[in-house]
Design a protein around this motif. Structure first.
Motif: not given
Lengths: 354, 961
Positions: B669-670, B673, B676-677, B680-681, B684-685, B702, B782-783
């Motif tokens: 899971s880590y 995480y 997928s983080l 997502r970033v 966004l970028r 952020k 999605d966010f």
């Protein structure tokens, strides 16, 4: 265009929230030279806006003609060549970038760019050599090495280049850099100031504001002007004319955190903690910073707690937040806080209800 | 066997045989007569008799000073080589030299035929042979010929072949006696070899006297299959795998491992053992014997028989193609050290008649070296005596990361080459079997034609991942303790060491069945004249194995309370011992990061009694401390602080350990995480990069989700926007729509078609349209799409979305054309102008009904002017709506964004005509546009009086506005 952008003050004179600071900056700049500046304050308080207005004050409207560039730097570090890629915003007179994006190699970027800028000094109309401005974002995320190397270059090239540093917390900026800059603390706007801005916008947009409505939005906004204006516009979109008891749409992640909080209150067991872990991960994945989650979670929990526990819980929240900042895996510490809270709360329940 | 005395000792004979070549060389060097003599004698093909006479005469003279034991060799060698000649001839082999017998028989025509058909393989002249050759000198005559070297493994005795002048009359004994002796010889050798294989204890014991200093591990290493300690099942499978190679490697010996034998092998490895020996290890000999028997009867018509054999071989070829080498070309043995993997590989390979070539970690294992080595093994025939086909054993393949990878890569390449070139494989197989030198070219494909056995300790080493997929994997399990103890007892009794069974059992358990370590310990103790003490094994065993358990074992040890077995054996205090044990396990594993991740992942799934969550709090405290430590170590590079990590794991153990078996999962899971983080970033970028800089500079990735996404979503999907035809919208709605579109453009958000989503199914307007739905691009929805959370966001109807898509697209086109059209600075000014105007408009416009009226007028006018020109654009962006409705929609909406956008437009001019001087700002804009228009050349085209139309170049965007 959103109101946030539309009513962003373009010049120092237009600034409504930090008027005193803006006037001081203006005075500083009109004397034709300005020191290095370090802006710090919480997000949403208007640092960037002030910096932009300041740039416009210095360079005139040409500062607003910016272009985005994906620049690559080739850096010869001893035996090897490092290639770095970074997005920069630049006009003729300034460059803006966040060097922490390249991680631990940020110091090369800092050194290289400042040298670069020093090489090509612009000459202003009167034939005097002017200076360029380098805006560095997120200085508190710069590595120690980068900050050390920044220290020297700041002095060496100070004739040709001014630095404007921008960060959330000055505590992570080394003393050396802080002492070389003029520190400008930007507070979060107070609720009255937010109300003032909202009313200004309402007037401009020709909206009828019921009394107290702006105050409610300001109250919900966590003293973040950006948030306040955004929710104001959201309200406008959802329902106009306003009614004084109109629902202000909440932030989704805050709703989710309050769900977590009620989960915690409902049951305290390792099983539940495991479920909560999943939810915390959900928040973290969606780019909500862990500190914010912890803060919000504490806020939600405190709302539901008896007075006597509040102090202890706050203490532990601070304790785990401190650890979280020292450590790396935020989830460990978030969960540790939840576990601690569960333990405290359960003991309290058993004590009171037997 | 009257001539048995000529063969003094089997061993000696073998040794001589092995070195005969060298002797010949020596002789050759020492021979005084010049080579010209031979050359001149060759062309006329003189009667071999005379040559041999001369030669032997000279030879005798020249041999004079040499050692006498060469004399011993000569006769036996003579015989052997002769028989070999015959044997190879019959088998239609690759060494085709003109045999002396033929000359004797005067079968000249046959010889010529052979010469014509086949290329020269043995010649007096080196120049006649193309390719590699080897000089061969007759032991008796000193005659020198050059023999072609063919790289085929069946050519077992090529270097021993000697062209020897034959003289029937001058033989010491009749041919049949000689042949029989050869037969005997071969048989004796076979016997010897097999006895060697099956572990001749007597022989061992005679040797033991001399070998006192040898390591017991080597001394008592299993020599034969039956001696192996590893589990029978594994042994058999390995052997079976090796046997499957027979068809490929030994070619014609296919019948020795035909299906029935293979199946028999499956059933019973020990029974077939003898048979295999006779079949595979000594194939040539048995065949020789067969042939010599036939030769007795009729030595002259061997030619016919030759063709016969050829036919048979052809059929074998077919068979061999049917039952080719095993599917997985590589055998991967893995298991903890000291269980006998290497030994098994060696023994099994030897057993099947291979010569083992070992590559281990101490060798250079870069990919080029290993490639050369494998090629050697696969293709070359050795020059030295032991010319059995080779089998490559790559030991410790998981060892060195950088170099070992090279080996793995090469092997994989070869395997894949094999797969790819089916035809190449067939050619190669043919080439090998027929032994044609032309097969050299085919070999360039580098397919794997010899068994390769890889040995590793950790099957899941990252290097081996690709290999695991193609190789046949055998995992070694520990042999039973009793078996190991028995062997140890046997060895101890042989060495005269008195050890009790209990002590041995304890030793074996202590070392976890590592036989090597047991033996080393025993030998060490024996040397020190000490006895194995049951109670002090811990201190007596010199080198405790550095057990690196895998992470799962470590977690298991942490989460599970041990049964009290270990404590019983060593009477040490329980808690102290357990602490030591856990400490060593955790610190040996070394990757604390993984260990603590695993603890974190699994700890909440355990069943420990914790009513007040205090244990959990403590566990998480430990985890938190480990995280802090880790971070601190990373930051300051003080690696030695890692020493404080294992105790944290032990704390957790004491808090939560249970007897119950934990259900452990790998910590995913880590990682998930983090992945997928990052994803997502990244979204966004890229979104931020698309947003124009004057907005994006104020957005921090952020805090974007934290305070912008939710309101933005609300703003982008206003519930007040009704899904009605655009011309039915009120002015206020139109303004809202314009506002919305401009927001979407400035934040570069649009809608994109995605595959069916549940949301789209219940909308009324989509019934007629296809099932695809429009969703935000970039996917900002999605966010806020948390698991188990339903957000109260209003979702726009599809029709509205489509209109929005269209509008946004149009705006984008306009922007692009504008930026193309105008210089940067000009653009900026106009933008500013537009911005200002926009703000003024939106304030002043809404109460102003007159403007609305005028726009309505424009729209109708526009409709009349040219609907056709707008249609193509519509169809590209919105194919779903029908044309007329579409053009309506377009017109309505196009009226709206006109204002915020720019003044330099076609319809603004139009509007000015219809409603004169409506607004001051409009005039200002108008000035710029007229200026612009005037700068463009206006073309008057005179068309012979047909029309007086004015033609001028028009931009697309002017129609769009």
């Amino acid at each position: 265009m959103l109101w946030v952008d539309k009513y962003r003050p373009k010049t120092l004179d237009q600034v409504m929230v930090h008027e005193d600071i803006a006037q001081n900056l203006k005075k500083l700049v009109t004397e034709q030279d300005c020191p290095h500046l370090l802006f710090y304050g919480p997000s949403g308080s208007g640092k960037k806006t002030l910096i932009m207005a300041l740039l416009r004050q210095i360079f005139g409207s040409s500062a607003e003609k910016v272009k985005v560039e994906n620049r690559t730097w080739k850096i010869y570090a001893g035996s090897r060549t490092i290639e770095l890629e970074l997005t920069t915003l630049s006009s003729t007179n300034h460059i803006e970038l966040s060097p922490s994006d390249v991680g631990f190699q940020d110091r090369y970027v800092v050194q290289e760019i400042i040298k670069d800028m020093a090489k090509s000094r612009p000459i202003d109309i009167k034939g005097r050599k002017g200076y360029k401005v380098l805006v560095l974002n997120e200085v508190d995320k710069l590595s120690r090495e980068a900050q050390y190397s920044l220290r020297r270059t700041m002095e060496k090239y100070s004739a040709s280049c001014r630095l404007i540093l921008c960060c959330n917390s000055s505590s992570k900026v080394t003393e050396a850099i802080r002492s070389r800059c003029l520190n400008v603390r930007i507070n979060s706007p107070s609720e009255e100031q937010i109300v003032k801005v909202l009313e200004f916008i309402g007037k401009k947009e020709g909206l009828q504001l019921p009394p107290g409505f702006a105050a409610r939005i300001a109250e919900k906004s966590n003293r973040s002007l950006r948030r306040a204006i955004l929710s104001f516009e959201t309200c406008r979109v959802q329902q106009y004319p306003f009614t004084s008891n109109q629902a202000i749409p909440p932030m989704d992640w805050e709703e989710y955190v309050s769900e977590i909080a009620s989960d915690i209150m409902r049951e305290q067991s390792p099983k539940k903690l495991f479920q909560i872990r999943g939810k915390l991960y959900e928040l973290l994945i969606n780019c909500i910073p862990p500190e914010i989650i912890l803060k919000r979670l504490l806020y939600e929990l405190l709302k539901k707690l008896d007075e006597e526990l509040k102090h202890e819980v706050s203490h532990w929240a601070a304790y785990y937040e401190h650890r979280m900042r020292l450590g790396q895996k935020a989830i460990f510490h978030l969960e540790a806080f939840v576990a601690k809270f569960m333990s405290i709360y359960k003991a309290f329940l058993i004590e009171t209800f037997g | 066997m009257d001539m048995d005395m000529d063969i003094p000792n089997l061993d000696e004979l073998e040794w001589l045989e092995a070195n005969s070549h060298i002797h010949e060389e020596d002789l050759e060097l020492s021979s005084p007569f010049p080579p010209e003599e031979e050359r001149q004698s060759q062309p006329q093909s003189p009667s071999p008799l005379s040559v041999s006479q001369v030669d032997s005469h000279k030879r005798l003279r020249s041999d004079g000073p040499d050692s006498p034991n060469i004399e011993d060799v000569i006769p036996s060698d003579e015989k052997r080589s002769r028989v070999d000649d015959a044997g190879t001839e019959t088998e239609e082999d690759w060494l085709r030299y003109s045999p002396p017998q033929e000359r004797n028989a005067g079968a000249e025509e046959h010889e010529t035929e052979v010469v014509v058909n086949e290329e020269k393989v043995v010649s007096r002249f080196a120049s006649e042979i193309d390719g590699d050759f080897i000089p061969v000198t007759a032991p008796s005559g000193g005659d020198r010929v050059y023999a072609k070297i063919c790289r085929v493994e069946r050519e077992e005795k090529s270097k021993k072949l000697v062209v020897k002048p034959q003289s029937n009359g001058l033989l010491f004994e009749p041919v049949n006696v000689l042949l029989r002796r050869v037969e005997e010889d071969a048989f004796a050798k076979a016997l010897h070899a097999s006895s060697e294989g099956s572990g001749d204890v007597v022989l061992d014991e005679t040797q033991m006297v001399h070998q006192h200093e040898k390591l017991w591990v080597d001394k008592y290493a299993p020599n034969s299959f039956t001696e192996l300690l590893s589990v029978e099942q594994t042994n058999r499978e390995v052997l079976l795998w090796l046997k499957q190679w027979d068809s490929r490697v030994f070619g014609s010996e296919i019948r020795s491992t035909s299906d029935d034998i293979l199946s028999a092998l499956r059933r019973h490895s020990s029974v077939t053992q003898q048979k295999k020996y006779s079949d595979s290890t000594f194939p040539r000999r048995s065949k020789d014997i067969r042939w010599t028997n036939e030769n007795f009867r009729n030595s002259n018509n061997w030619n016919d028989e030759n063709s016969n054999v050829k036919g048979i071989q052809d059929s074998w070829n077919k068979i061999s193609r049917l039952t080719g080498p095993p599917e997985q070309k590589i055998l991967l043995l893995c298991g903890p050290p000291g269980l006998g993997k290497t030994t098994l590989a060696h023994v099994a390979a030897k057993h099947c008649g291979y010569q083992v070539v070992e590559v281990n970690a101490s060798d250079d294992r870069s990919s080029s070296t290993i490639e050369a080595k494998i090629l050697d093994v696969v293709q070359m025939n050795s020059v030295i005596a032991d010319s059995r086909p080779k089998c490559l054993v790559i030991d410790e393949i998981d060892g060195a990361l950088g170099d070992g990878k090279g080996a793995v890569d090469v092997i994989l390449k070869m395997v894949s080459a094999e797969r790819n070139s089916d035809t190449g494989k067939e050619n190669a197989a043919k080439g090998e079997q027929s032994g044609r030198p032309s097969s050299k070219k085919v070999r360039k494909t580098m397919s794997l034609s010899r068994p390769v056995i890889c040995i590793c300790n950790d099957l899941y080493a990252p290097v081996l991942r690709p290999l695991r997929q193609v190789a046949k994997v055998h995992i070694f399990v520990q042999p039973t303790v009793s078996r190991v103890v028995n062997r140890l007892k046997h060895i101890c009794s042989k060495e005269g060491m008195k050890v009790s069974t209990i002590a041995l059992t304890a030793l074996v358990e202590y070392t976890e069945c590592d036989i090597r370590s047991c033996l080393n310990t025993l030998q060490f103790l024996n040397k020190k004249k000490e006895t194995l003490n049951v109670l002090e094994i811990g201190s007596q065993v010199v080198g405790r194995k550095d057990m690196s358990k895998n992470a799962f074992d470590v977690w298991k040890e942490i989460f599970q309370k041990r049964k009290m077995k270990r404590e019983r054996i060593s009477s040490c205090g329980t808690p102290c011992n357990e602490f030591d044990f856990l400490h060593s396990i955790v610190s040996n594993h070394g990757e604390y990061d993984v260990i603590f991740d695993g603890i974190h992942e699994n700890i909440l799934q355990l069943h420990y009694h914790d009513p007040l969550m205090q244990k959990t709090v403590k566990c998480f405290n430990s985890l938190g401390i480990s995280d802090l430590l880790h971070q601190y170590i990373m930051r300051t590079q003080q690696i030695h602080i890692h020493a404080y990590q294992p105790p944290l794991a032990i704390i957790v153990h004491h808090l939560v350990a249970h007897v119950q078996k934990p259900n452990i999962e790998w910590p995913k899971s880590y990682q998930r995480y983090r992945m997928s983080l990052m994803e997502r970033v990244e979204i966004l970028r890229s979104w931020q990069n698309k947003i124009p800089p004057y907005i994006s500079r104020h957005l921090a990735i952020k805090s974007l989700v934290e305070d912008s996404i939710s309101p933005l979503l609300h703003i982008l999907s206003p519930s007040t926007l009704r899904p009605v035809a655009l011309h039915l919208l009120s002015q206020k709605d139109k303004n809202d729509l314009a506002q919305l579109v401009s927001t979407m453009v400035s934040y570069s958000v649009t809608y994109k078609n995605v595959k069916s989503s549940p949301l789209s199914s219940n909308q009324e307007y989509e019934a007629t349209l296809d099932a695809s739905a429009l969703s935000f691009d970039p996917p900002i929805c999605d966010f806020i799409n948390f698991k188990g959370y339903s957000s109260g966001h209003h979702v726009l109807p599809l029709a509205v979305k489509q209109v929005l898509v269209h509008e946004v697209e149009k705006q984008n086109i306009l922007q692009v054309s504008r930026s193309l059209h105008l210089t940067d600075g000009c653009n900026k000014e106009i933008l500013d102008l537009a911005d200002e105007r926009n703000s003024e408009n939106s304030v002043s416009n809404s109460p102003n009904d007159r403007a609305a009226l005028s726009t309505a007028k424009i729209e109708t006018g526009k409709n009349k002017v040219n609907p056709n020109q707008r249609n193509p654009i519509c169809s590209t962006t919105l194919s779903n709506l029908d044309c007329s409705a579409m053009s309506n929609v377009k017109l309505k909406s196009s009226g709206n964004p006109k204002k915020p956008c720019t003044g330099s437009s076609f319809f603004d001019r139009f509007k000015k005509v219809s409603s004169k001087g409506s607004q001051n700002t409009d005039i200002a804009v108008q000035n710029t546009t007229t200026l612009e228009r005037d700068s463009r050349p206006v073309l008057f085209k005179f068309n012979e009086g047909f029309t007086n139309a004015v033609k001028r170049p028009v931009r697309m965007r002017e129609f769009l506005l």
